[in-house]
Design an enzyme around this catalytic site. Structure first.
Site, PDB file in Angstrom:
ATOM      1  CG  ASN A 221      -0.071  11.496  10.204  1.00 51.21           C
ATOM      2  OD1 ASN A 221       0.245  10.587   9.436  1.00 51.21           O
ATOM      3  ND2 ASN A 221       0.803  12.099  10.990  1.00 51.21           N
TER       4      ASN A 221
ATOM      5  N   GLY B 209       7.132   4.547   4.056  1.00 49.61           N
ATOM      6  CA  GLY B 209       7.560   5.824   4.614  1.00 49.61           C
ATOM      7  C   GLY B 209       8.697   5.598   5.578  1.00 49.61           C
ATOM      8  N   GLY B 210       9.099   6.680   6.230  1.00 51.32           N
ATOM      9  CA  GLY B 210      10.229   6.612   7.136  1.00 51.32           C
ATOM     10  C   GLY B 210      10.007   5.675   8.298  1.00 51.32           C
ATOM     11  CG  MET B 211       7.677   6.374  11.410  1.00 49.78           C
ATOM     12  SD  MET B 211       8.919   6.001  12.648  1.00 49.78           S
ATOM     13  CE  MET B 211       8.010   4.903  13.719  1.00 49.78           C
TER      14      MET B 211
ATOM     15  CG  ASP C 274       3.730  14.125  12.577  1.00 45.89           C
ATOM     16  OD1 ASP C 274       3.884  15.307  12.213  1.00 45.89           O
ATOM     17  OD2 ASP C 274       4.030  13.153  11.867  1.00 45.89           O
TER      18      ASP C 274
ATOM     19  CG  LEU D  88      -2.060  -1.016   1.209  1.00 50.16           C
ATOM     20  CD1 LEU D  88      -2.833  -0.938   2.522  1.00 50.16           C
ATOM     21  CD2 LEU D  88      -2.994  -0.777   0.034  1.00 50.16           C
TER      22      LEU D  88
END
Length: 890
Positions: free
Chosen positions: A139, A21-23, A134, A18
């Site tokens: 988000n 990202g950075g996380m 954040d 899907l």
């Protein structure tokens, strides 16, 4: 770790990727055990060796895993496979808010719908002690059915973080065309986050405000050419007014956004719950609803009934302010009944507003109420949102009375310490505006002018001052009549006020002499509009509210012509009303909400023996403030109130026969009787000539009333020495009561006995006249003291743990008082050159509180005024949608 379709991660079957990202990486997967599709977020194995990334990932799982709310993505599972941790969440179909924005603004109704849902989700997280930190359009996810979900608690901070955990994280999402420039997340950060300080729930509210601003305008609230410029904008600049970018956005919505974007966290909404409630009230939805009703040009949605816990299980309705077409209040679309609910008093306080104060004031936007409550015998202002049960004390308002709001609902003005002051509703220090020695409730224009009425010893009349402060100047003199209760009309130039004939009028004349007059800031002329019994307030779309006969009325009023334009309609009954200064305890917003105080509940006069056994009752339940047993113990003087006028008259009961005699029968307030030592006269407080003075009357001789003492401020007789030579009384000029003495023989010369910054009350002479017992809050709580009557000398505290209302036994061998828990205490006393006292002994306790009491000469019986119920319901009420309901009756 890259997972191909068909592979398995624990029990989950990977269907397709899907995103990444950075996380971590996110996959669509299937849970064969439950037959449902899920989303799986995996932290790559190469990252698992990074303690910081690992900590953040685990924190996301812990934080989101304890949340269960329809506006927060549900977490189903967490696990680790081959060193790679993963978290399993619900699979969402739709798009992020960033995609939905598409570089442009949303329709206002859609933006508010999404905002309400975000606020509900944040409120649920904050209640669990979780801060997102954040929040941004990336988000926030909008599902195909219009449900908004908050994603990615990877940066969430638990309120009590693990020891050693960092307090901030500076996101580094780039703008794409400007490599290395921090923009994508930075523009939604709060000032405290930019400064590297700890973030809390109010930080999320700031980010929320930035997102809502962008939804409504299509532009970022804070933007610069570089990260440094963006940070500077967040710290120092305010975004352009919403109304300047979209004329369909009302000022009320602009105020909500700006309240979120305050630089100081203390000035923002204090909870996401309050924020959600204000948005829901503005849009006309219920707090638990998400869909905003359609908006028709020139009309606003009909507000619906809102469930709110004000007292356990109470249902209420909230009136909404106009959102999309400012400065108008168009007709409503469908019938909705009035909503009514009780408003709880702040815990640990009592609600007892001064006679010159309505005691409560609702903000013009109808979202908050400021209450004047007593804490340890001294007034204090409390602020409460109608969306919350919590009432917050306002800093710097000790001793305050008569609060009123600024038109933009940002400030509260009040009187204290002989000054007119203002304090930010968001919190902060109070600011002196001008001298106001004996000021009354004022009115505040949109142009920044404040009017207030003042009585002697200050300059009498209606005074004018800027809301920035300065020297108050008189704009209306006491001619004709005493001008009171000024109230601005919407144009901010003209104002209404009541002119009362205060000198020498009979009760009938006083009813007819209460003129409603109109005047202007630009002229010294005024004219009569009509006659009213009480103070009043104007509310759009064209009503004047006032009290008559204990009922609250709304009467159509043409503010342009300054004339009544229809018949009055009753909104509520049993409203607290005080005839003397024409006071009525109610307050009206500009959005269809009215708050008021009900009339006092009746009290019973009950006889108790020293063990607390009930010996009988005196008279019928009634509104009683003062009672006093005659020196020979054969009669009782009582003031009994009239609920229609809010005033009281003096009565005398013969204890042997039970026969009672009324000494007055007028609309003048006569209260708190005190017997002369020979039982021939009664001294009492009367407002016959304006602010209460001390009068006396010979019992059994109608027409014998005369003035005993006239002095600036409020005078209240308390006790006469047993030799009849001295009166001790209270003098209250600046809301802090001091004790004074008045010689009753020869030249009647008043002199202060105790002057302090504390409240001293209930002074009583000892039988030998050498001592005065009283209660004072100088230690913080009310305590019982005795001091020499003549000049200084010994002062002694008799109560070890709080006390009020001291009373002497006739032979001076005991002193009684009421402990904080309602227990009547007895202190052994030996009078002489020095007063000797023993340890207080409890006699009996009254379960429903001792409002007032007195003791027979030998100390064998006590007459107590006590409530009929132990825990009476709050006297404060709120009505919503009253104006809409009146339209439906036309």
């Amino acid at each position: 770790m890259t997972l191909p379709a068909g592979s398995r991660l624990g029990p989950y079957e990977i269907v397709a990727p899907l995103g990444a990202g950075g996380m971590g990486e996110v996959y669509r997967a299937r849970d064969p055990r439950l037959g449902r599709e899920v989303a799986v977020k995996v932290l790559p194995a190469s990252f698992s060796s990074d303690p910081d990334r690992m900590r953040r990932f685990e924190q996301e799982a812990r934080a989101a895993g304890i949340l269960n709310h329809p506006n927060i993505t549900a977490v189903y599972d967490v696990g680790t496979l081959d060193g790679s941790p993963y978290v399993v969440t619900e699979l969402l179909e739709g798009e992020t808010l960033r995609s939905r924005l598409g570089g442009g603004a949303l329709a206002p109704r859609r933006a508010i719908d999404y905002a309400i849902q975000v606020a509900h989700g944040l409120a649920a997280a904050h209640e669990k002690g979780i801060v997102h930190r954040d929040l941004k359009p990336e988000n926030l996810f909008v599902t195909k059915d219009g449900r908004l979900k908050i994603l990615d608690f990877g940066l969430a901070k638990l309120t009590q973080p693990e020891k050693g955990g960092p307090h901030t994280n500076l996101p580094t999402e780039t703008a794409g065309t400007e490599p290395g420039v921090v923009l994508g997340t930075l523009v939604y950060m709060s000032p405290e986050q930019v400064r590297g300080r700890a973030a809390d729930a109010r930080s999320d509210i700031f980010s929320f405000g930035a997102i809502l601003y962008e939804m409504l305008t299509g532009k970022r609230a804070f933007h610069g050419d570089s990260a440094a410029d963006t940070m500077s904008a967040i710290l120092r600049e305010d975004p352009p007014d919403l109304s300047s970018t979209n004329r369909l956005i009302a000022p009320a919505l602009d105020r909500i956004v700006r309240h979120c974007l305050e630089k100081d966290p203390e000035a923002r909404f204090h909870s996401a719950h309050d924020l959600a409630f204000d948005l829901a009230a503005l849009s006309g939805t219920q707090p638990g609803e998400s869909q905003v009703a359609p908006v028709v040009a020139g009309r606003r949605p009909r507000p619906t009934t809102v469930a709110l816990v004000a007292l356990a299980g109470v249902a209420l309705a909230l009136a909404a302010a106009l959102v999309f077409l400012p400065n108008r209040r168009p007709a409503r679309e469908s019938a909705t009944p009035l909503g009514r609910f009780a408003l709880a008093i702040p815990p640990g306080t009592t609600y007892s507003p001064a006679e010159i104060s309505r005691g409560l004031s609702i903000s013009p936007d109808g979202t908050r109420v400021v209450l004047e409550s007593l804490v340890k015998g001294r007034s204090q202002l409390y602020l409460r949102s109608l969306a919350s049960e919590k009432a917050v004390p306002l800093e710097g308002t000790a001793g305050a009375n008569a609060p009123f709001w600024s038109p933009d609902s940002r400030f509260i003005a009040f009187f204290a310490d002989g000054k007119l002051k203002k304090v930010p509703a968001s919190g902060g220090p109070a600011e002196d505006l001008c001298d106001a020695l004996f000021g009354w409730v004022g009115t505040w224009s949109p142009q920044g002018t404040i009017l207030f009425a003042q009585l002697p010893p200050g300059l009498p009349g209606i005074l004018r001052v800027s809301d920035k402060g300065g020297q108050a100047t008189r704009i209306v003199a006491p001619d004709p009549g005493l001008p009171l209760w000024p109230h601005f009309l919407p144009d901010g130039r003209r104002f209404l006020y009541l002119a009362l004939r205060a000198q020498g009028a009979s009760s009938v004349d006083q009813f007819s002499a209460r003129e409603l007059r109109i005047a202007s800031l630009e002229s010294k002329e005024s004219r009569v509009v009509g006659r009213l019994d009480s103070r009043f307030e104007y509310a759009p779309p064209g009503y004047l509210l006032y009290v008559r006969g204990g009922n609250l009325f709304a009467q159509p009023f043409d503010e342009k012509r300054a004339a009544f334009s229809g018949e009055p309609v009753a909104l509520a009954e049993n409203v607290h009303y005080f005839f003397g200064p024409a006071n009525a305890s109610f307050s009206v917003s500009q959005t269809g909400v009215v708050a008021y105080q009900t009339a006092p509940l009746p009290l019973r006069l009950v006889w108790f023996d020293r063990q607390g056994a009930t010996l009988g009752v005196l008279g019928q339940p009634s509104v009683v403030e003062g009672l006093r047993i005659s020196p020979d113990g054969r009669r009782v003087a009582v003031d009994i109130g009239d609920l229609r006028t809010g005033t009281s008259d003096l009565w005398v009961f013969e204890l042997s026969s039970g026969v009672s005699t009324r000494l007055h029968a007028d609309a003048i307030d006569e209260i708190l009787p005190v017997w002369s030592p020979d039982g021939v006269k009664l001294l009492f407080r009367s407002d016959r000539k304006g602010p209460p003075d001390i009068h006396e009357i010979t019992v059994g001789q109608p027409g014998s009333e005369r003035s005993t003492l006239e002095q600036p401020g409020v005078q209240q007789a308390e006790d006469v020495s047993f030799d009849g030579r001295m009166l001790v009384y209270l003098n209250d000029v600046r809301t802090i009561a001091d004790i004074w003495l008045l010689t009753l023989t020869g030249e009647r010369k008043p002199s202060p006995w105790i002057r302090s910054t504390f409240n001293e009350r209930n002074p009583r002479f000892s039988p030998d006249g050498r001592w005065i017992a009283y209660n004072s809050d100088e230690s913080g709580d009310a305590e019982i003291y005795v001091a020499l009557t003549e000049g200084g000398g010994e002062k002694k505290r008799l109560s070890p743990a709080g006390g009020r209302k001291p009373r002497w036994r006739r032979d001076g061998k005991e002193l009684y008082y009421v402990a904080p828990d309602g227990t009547v205490m007895a202190v052994p006393i030996t009078l002489g050159p020095r007063l000797e006292s023993g340890a207080p002994t409890p006699l009996f306790r009254v379960e429903t509180d001792v409002e007032n009491y007195d003791v027979v000469p030998d100390g064998s019986r006590f007459l107590v005024s006590t409530r009929l119920e132990k825990s009476p319901e709050s006297p404060l009420r709120v009505i919503v949608n009253w104006d809409g309901a009146l339209k439906e009756t036309k």
